[in-house]
Design a protein around this motif. Structure first.
Motif, PDB file in Angstrom:
ATOM      1  N   THR A 101       0.848  -1.367   0.145  1.00  0.00           N
ATOM      2  CA  THR A 101       0.069  -0.157   0.108  1.00  0.00           C
ATOM      3  C   THR A 101       0.809   1.174  -0.005  1.00  0.00           C
ATOM      4  OG1 THR A 101      -1.745  -0.871   1.249  1.00  0.00           O
ATOM      5  CG2 THR A 101      -1.741   1.256   1.276  1.00  0.00           C
ATOM      6  N   VAL A 102       1.992   0.935   0.630  1.00  0.00           N
ATOM      7  CA  VAL A 102       2.921   2.285   0.718  1.00  0.00           C
ATOM      8  C   VAL A 102       3.300   3.105  -0.662  1.00  0.00           C
ATOM      9  CG1 VAL A 102       4.962   1.179   0.673  1.00  0.00           C
ATOM     10  CG2 VAL A 102       4.815   3.229   2.024  1.00  0.00           C
ATOM     11  N   CYS A 103       3.019   2.180  -1.662  1.00  0.00           N
ATOM     12  CA  CYS A 103       3.572   3.134  -3.002  1.00  0.00           C
ATOM     13  C   CYS A 103       2.342   3.552  -3.360  1.00  0.00           C
ATOM     14  CB  CYS A 103       4.055   1.650  -3.850  1.00  0.00           C
ATOM     15  SG  CYS A 103       3.030   0.490  -4.190  1.00  0.00           S
ATOM     16  N   PHE A 104       1.231   3.594  -3.056  1.00  0.00           N
ATOM     17  CA  PHE A 104       0.293   4.473  -3.578  1.00  0.00           C
ATOM     18  C   PHE A 104      -0.290   5.553  -2.403  1.00  0.00           C
ATOM     19  CE2 PHE A 104      -0.116  -0.074  -5.260  1.00  0.00           C
ATOM     20  CZ  PHE A 104      -0.322   0.214  -6.655  1.00  0.00           C
ATOM     21  N   VAL A 105       0.435   5.625  -1.238  1.00  0.00           N
ATOM     22  CA  VAL A 105      -0.070   6.698  -0.653  1.00  0.00           C
ATOM     23  C   VAL A 105       0.163   8.008  -0.995  1.00  0.00           C
ATOM     24  CG1 VAL A 105      -0.213   5.166   1.399  1.00  0.00           C
ATOM     25  CG2 VAL A 105       1.675   6.557   1.057  1.00  0.00           C
ATOM     26  N   ASP A 106      -0.251   9.339  -0.805  1.00  0.00           N
ATOM     27  CA  ASP A 106       0.211  10.524  -1.148  1.00  0.00           C
ATOM     28  C   ASP A 106       1.283  11.140  -0.246  1.00  0.00           C
ATOM     29  OD1 ASP A 106      -1.498  10.738  -3.242  1.00  0.00           O
ATOM     30  OD2 ASP A 106      -2.842  11.381  -2.044  1.00  0.00           O
ATOM     31  N   ASP A 107       1.137  10.718   1.128  1.00  0.00           N
ATOM     32  CA  ASP A 107       2.022  11.202   2.113  1.00  0.00           C
ATOM     33  C   ASP A 107       2.503   9.888   2.916  1.00  0.00           C
ATOM     34  OD1 ASP A 107       3.293  12.313   4.361  1.00  0.00           O
ATOM     35  OD2 ASP A 107       2.129  14.335   3.970  1.00  0.00           O
ATOM     36  N   VAL A 108       3.731   9.626   2.635  1.00  0.00           N
ATOM     37  CA  VAL A 108       3.992   8.285   3.586  1.00  0.00           C
ATOM     38  C   VAL A 108       4.296   8.813   5.054  1.00  0.00           C
ATOM     39  CG1 VAL A 108       5.927   6.783   3.667  1.00  0.00           C
ATOM     40  CG2 VAL A 108       5.356   7.260   1.481  1.00  0.00           C
ATOM     41  N   LEU A 109       5.072   9.773   5.447  1.00  0.00           N
ATOM     42  CA  LEU A 109       5.240   9.907   6.876  1.00  0.00           C
ATOM     43  C   LEU A 109       3.812  10.232   7.407  1.00  0.00           C
ATOM     44  CD1 LEU A 109       7.258  10.611   8.944  1.00  0.00           C
ATOM     45  CD2 LEU A 109       7.237  12.988   8.255  1.00  0.00           C
ATOM     46  N   LYS A 110       2.922  10.901   6.735  1.00  0.00           N
ATOM     47  CA  LYS A 110       1.830  11.134   7.565  1.00  0.00           C
ATOM     48  C   LYS A 110       0.994   9.865   7.649  1.00  0.00           C
ATOM     49  CE  LYS A 110      -2.408  14.164   7.206  1.00  0.00           C
ATOM     50  NZ  LYS A 110      -3.175  15.209   6.461  1.00  0.00           N
ATOM     51  N   SER A 111       0.997   8.919   6.939  1.00  0.00           N
ATOM     52  CA  SER A 111       0.264   7.714   6.862  1.00  0.00           C
ATOM     53  C   SER A 111       1.023   6.713   8.012  1.00  0.00           C
ATOM     54  CB  SER A 111       0.291   6.800   5.625  1.00  0.00           C
ATOM     55  OG  SER A 111       1.703   6.420   5.353  1.00  0.00           O
ATOM     56  N   PHE A 112       2.437   6.835   8.372  1.00  0.00           N
ATOM     57  CA  PHE A 112       3.237   6.209   9.268  1.00  0.00           C
ATOM     58  C   PHE A 112       2.850   6.716  10.615  1.00  0.00           C
ATOM     59  CE2 PHE A 112       6.903   4.139   6.692  1.00  0.00           C
ATOM     60  CZ  PHE A 112       5.803   3.426   5.970  1.00  0.00           C
ATOM     61  N   LYS A 113       2.708   7.988  10.676  1.00  0.00           N
ATOM     62  CA  LYS A 113       2.133   8.926  11.802  1.00  0.00           C
ATOM     63  C   LYS A 113       1.097   8.267  12.342  1.00  0.00           C
ATOM     64  CE  LYS A 113       5.262  12.852  11.812  1.00  0.00           C
ATOM     65  NZ  LYS A 113       5.378  14.477  11.649  1.00  0.00           N
ATOM     66  N   GLU A 114       0.067   8.101  11.340  1.00  0.00           N
ATOM     67  CA  GLU A 114      -1.521   7.635  11.746  1.00  0.00           C
ATOM     68  C   GLU A 114      -1.370   6.309  12.025  1.00  0.00           C
ATOM     69  OE1 GLU A 114      -4.993   9.010  10.979  1.00  0.00           O
ATOM     70  OE2 GLU A 114      -3.640  10.067  12.267  1.00  0.00           O
ATOM     71  N   ALA A 115      -0.541   5.473  11.671  1.00  0.00           N
ATOM     72  CA  ALA A 115      -0.496   4.050  12.098  1.00  0.00           C
ATOM     73  C   ALA A 115       0.051   4.264  13.611  1.00  0.00           C
ATOM     74  CB  ALA A 115       0.614   3.237  11.315  1.00  0.00           C
ATOM     75  N   PHE A 116       0.994   4.959  13.842  1.00  0.00           N
ATOM     76  CA  PHE A 116       1.747   5.200  15.252  1.00  0.00           C
ATOM     77  C   PHE A 116       0.633   5.534  16.246  1.00  0.00           C
ATOM     78  CE2 PHE A 116       3.961   7.396  18.712  1.00  0.00           C
ATOM     79  CZ  PHE A 116       5.002   6.600  18.924  1.00  0.00           C
ATOM     80  N   ARG A 117      -0.503   6.452  15.784  1.00  0.00           N
ATOM     81  CA  ARG A 117      -1.333   7.116  16.570  1.00  0.00           C
ATOM     82  C   ARG A 117      -2.296   5.999  17.101  1.00  0.00           C
ATOM     83  NH1 ARG A 117      -6.578   8.498  15.961  1.00  0.00           N
ATOM     84  NH2 ARG A 117      -6.585   8.139  13.575  1.00  0.00           N
ATOM     85  N   ILE A 118      -2.850   4.938  16.204  1.00  0.00           N
ATOM     86  CA  ILE A 118      -3.601   4.027  16.447  1.00  0.00           C
ATOM     87  C   ILE A 118      -3.297   2.963  17.238  1.00  0.00           C
ATOM     88  CG2 ILE A 118      -5.143   5.077  14.484  1.00  0.00           C
ATOM     89  CD1 ILE A 118      -4.540   2.172  13.174  1.00  0.00           C
ATOM     90  N   LEU A 119      -1.805   2.788  17.237  1.00  0.00           N
ATOM     91  CA  LEU A 119      -1.484   1.637  17.974  1.00  0.00           C
ATOM     92  C   LEU A 119      -1.203   1.851  19.449  1.00  0.00           C
ATOM     93  CD1 LEU A 119       1.923   0.726  15.810  1.00  0.00           C
ATOM     94  CD2 LEU A 119      -0.035  -0.893  16.515  1.00  0.00           C
ATOM     95  N   LYS A 120      -1.535   0.617  20.191  1.00  0.00           N
ATOM     96  CA  LYS A 120      -1.385   0.687  21.658  1.00  0.00           C
ATOM     97  C   LYS A 120       0.251   0.868  21.868  1.00  0.00           C
ATOM     98  CE  LYS A 120      -5.429  -2.280  22.567  1.00  0.00           C
ATOM     99  NZ  LYS A 120      -5.713  -3.654  23.066  1.00  0.00           N
TER     100      LYS A 120
END
Length: 207
Positions: A101-120
């Protein structure tokens, strides 16, 4: 995420790829399975559920309506959304998966920060992708303009993905690879590191 038009229109072609390339698909699944922790997980960019379903992941995020419908038929609870703005509360999951999926996101860093946010705290983020520096990745880049799906893709190296993960706040990063090319064949062996394998998975922890 990038435009979903191609995935909405050609999702059956996407599905057929897995049927035609069953050995490659199984090798990718096995690599991801080797890194998954126990607990409640979610897949970002769940697509048609080809990874979530066999891995026992019950919920996913997907912007393509057509692909989401197929995933639901596989028993996945799909929420419509994009990687950069997940419709998910903070610290909700033990692990987050993102495969090709990473090759299709518009903003990789923002998407990774979102993953970080929703993780315990102590949660695990696993990113599976085609390494642009591998022989397979180089072929994908050479042919991307002729592909319905990859013409809008941006391929990344393992080093770039690791750098994004560190900037997003992750640590304890480890890397594994599969589809090792030898004598014109891609072997489904799993090895540490990257550079030889066409498919790489990076595991990172929210400490």
């Amino acid at each position: 995420m990038a435009k979903t038009e191609s995935f909405d229109r050609f999702y059956r072609e996407y599905e057929n790829w897995f049927e035609r390339n069953h050995d490659i698909y199984e090798a990718e699944l096995e690599l991801i399975r080797s890194l998954l922790p126990q607990g409640k997980g979610i897949e970002i960019g769940v697509g048609t559920g080809r990874f979530a379903a066999p891995l026992g992941i019950k919920i996913g995020i997907e912007p393509s309506d057509a692909m989401a419908e197929v995933a639901r038929q596989r028993g996945i609870d799909v929420l419509k959304g994009v990687a950069e703005s997940l419709p998910v509360p903070n610290e909700s999951y033990d692990f987050v998966l993102m495969v090709t999926t990473v090759c299709f996101v518009d903003d990789v860093l923002k998407s990774f920060k979102e993953a970080f946010r929703i993780l315990k705290k102590g949660g695990v983020f696993i990113v599976g992708f085609v390494d642009k520096n591998s022989p397979l990745g180089k072929r994908y880049q050479e042919k991307k303009d002729k592909s319905r799906f990859y013409k809008e893709a941006t391929f990344y190296s393992t080093e770039e993905i690791v750098d994004f993960l560190k900037k997003a706040g992750f640590s304890e990063i480890s890397v594994k690879q599969t589809l090792i090319e030898k004598d014109g064949k891609m072997l489904p062996v799993i090895k540490d590191g990257s550079g030889e394998g066409g498919f790489v998975a990076v595991r990172a922890v929210k400490c």
